[in-house]
Design a protein around this motif. Sequence first.
Motif, mmCIF file in Angstrom:
data_model
loop_
_atom_site.group_PDB
_atom_site.id
_atom_site.type_symbol
_atom_site.label_atom_id
_atom_site.label_comp_id
_atom_site.label_asym_id
_atom_site.label_seq_id
_atom_site.Cartn_x
_atom_site.Cartn_y
_atom_site.Cartn_z
ATOM 1 N N GLU A 31 -5.041 -0.064 3.498
ATOM 2 C CA GLU A 31 -5.607 0.554 2.308
ATOM 3 C C GLU A 31 -4.604 1.539 1.711
ATOM 4 N N ASP A 55 -2.918 -11.664 -4.324
ATOM 5 C CA ASP A 55 -2.879 -11.765 -5.784
ATOM 6 C C ASP A 55 -1.451 -11.769 -6.314
ATOM 7 N N LEU A 56 -0.543 -11.136 -5.593
ATOM 8 C CA LEU A 56 0.832 -10.965 -6.066
ATOM 9 C C LEU A 56 1.468 -12.292 -6.448
ATOM 10 N N GLN A 76 11.149 -8.831 -1.847
ATOM 11 C CA GLN A 76 10.794 -7.787 -0.878
ATOM 12 C C GLN A 76 11.257 -8.176 0.529
ATOM 13 N N VAL A 120 -3.298 -6.032 4.615
ATOM 14 C CA VAL A 120 -2.598 -4.969 3.892
ATOM 15 C C VAL A 120 -3.363 -3.657 4.057
ATOM 16 N N MET A 130 -1.839 0.724 0.220
ATOM 17 C CA MET A 130 -0.504 0.132 0.164
ATOM 18 C C MET A 130 -0.530 -1.077 -0.758
ATOM 19 N N SER A 131 0.440 -1.180 -1.653
ATOM 20 C CA SER A 131 0.499 -2.354 -2.518
ATOM 21 C C SER A 131 0.979 -3.555 -1.719
ATOM 22 N N GLN A 132 0.743 -4.742 -2.261
ATOM 23 C CA GLN A 132 1.175 -5.951 -1.561
ATOM 24 C C GLN A 132 2.703 -6.027 -1.502
ATOM 25 N N GLU A 133 3.369 -5.571 -2.532
ATOM 26 C CA GLU A 133 4.833 -5.549 -2.499
ATOM 27 C C GLU A 133 5.331 -4.611 -1.406
ATOM 28 N N GLU A 134 4.714 -3.440 -1.303
ATOM 29 C CA GLU A 134 5.089 -2.494 -0.255
ATOM 30 C C GLU A 134 4.829 -3.074 1.126
#
Length: 412
Positions: free
Chosen positions: A98, A129-130, A143, A96, A100-104
């Motif tokens: 830096e 973690d999501l 997503q 992922v 950026m969220s995991q959902e994104e």
Amino acid sequence: MRSVFSSVFSCCLLLAQGGAAALVGQPLSQGRAGRRSAVGMVTAAPELKDKQQSFDTSIAEVPKCPETVWNSENIDLAAVQSPSRVLPVEITAADVPEGMSQEEFFRARRPELLEQLTAGGAIWLRGFDLMKTKEGFASFYEQLELEPCQDPLASVGARAVVDKKSAMYEAVNKPSRAKFFVGMHAESTYKRTNRLGAFVCFKQAETGGEFLLLDGHKMLKDLDPAVLRRLYDKGVRFSNAELPFFDFLRTLPEPLQPLKEPLKGVFKAVAQVAVGAKIDMELELRWDENEEDGLRLLAFSPTQPPVNRHPVTGEPAWFCNVHSHSRYLRDGRDGKLVESSGASKLNVTNMFYGDLSEVSADDLKHIDEVTMKNLVYVPMEKGDVVLVDNYQVMHGRDVFTGERLHAVTWFQ
């Protein structure tokens, strides 16, 4: 007589409970299991609350599992090529970017991930973690715009519903099944097959309990051509469950013996109507009788091919649940099942050729050897998800100790 009919009807409600997923095999030998170290627990896992367990775990708000896409005619078995891929494709949280969220990340990578899943057969998402919570797991597949569907065996309550809103079902976590090896299978009945599955770990077992994968392409290539040809030409037929409550008919008093055959006809007719009305599996009931098992009704699915083409790629793959369904292979892994009660009495399965003749022990041993040679162990940790293309990759579960909390959502 009323109590007998009541028992028959109750059994029909339970018929096939366990199906493809709860059909467990036997414990592995200590030698093989002992060569793999267990993954240590470092965080607590969420409880799988709000579980709905009944004889019907359909979810009205969620579409039924799609009907199986059969495309198995005129497959050139000799032309099958062994893929160079290695299961599963691994993607970690370190991928992922830096900021950026995991959902994104999942939303942005959606097309690429789905292409990788079709090409690679399975994806192991590690260290995120999501997906450590039910809500996060649901957000993950949202997503990717995956469309949930019901369990293929929802009409018989094969699994408890963990969360109706997210169509999440509990995996085989029961302590009573911890010592049983869940044989390799596609999540499928003759009638219904989900396209994809997402398996999530909320808590790994103290030892063992690894998620297992089997590449249907490699399986097809590695099987002895003669064995594969016999199965393909004859087709296979599964005995999905049994109703073992009729042995009293064999021991009727002498004056009542003439009633045995008429009563068999009545019981079978009543059971067949109940099964047809309740269970979405196109099952046919047949009597079977021997000294070891007594007199019982077996529930057979229609004849089907052991090889099927993928609905997207058109590539043929091994698509046969013999490893989990074969009584011979289960007994060989763990000895014969002890006497049980309730639904477990009904979860006795077997596989035959399409004409119901026996598959030889030598052929079954060969299938088992090729299966175990190609088995992939996936030691999932909390928050890990394995996406599986159900038409080309099979799955199972190793034996375990301690508490294990895994769940699954199926997709169209």
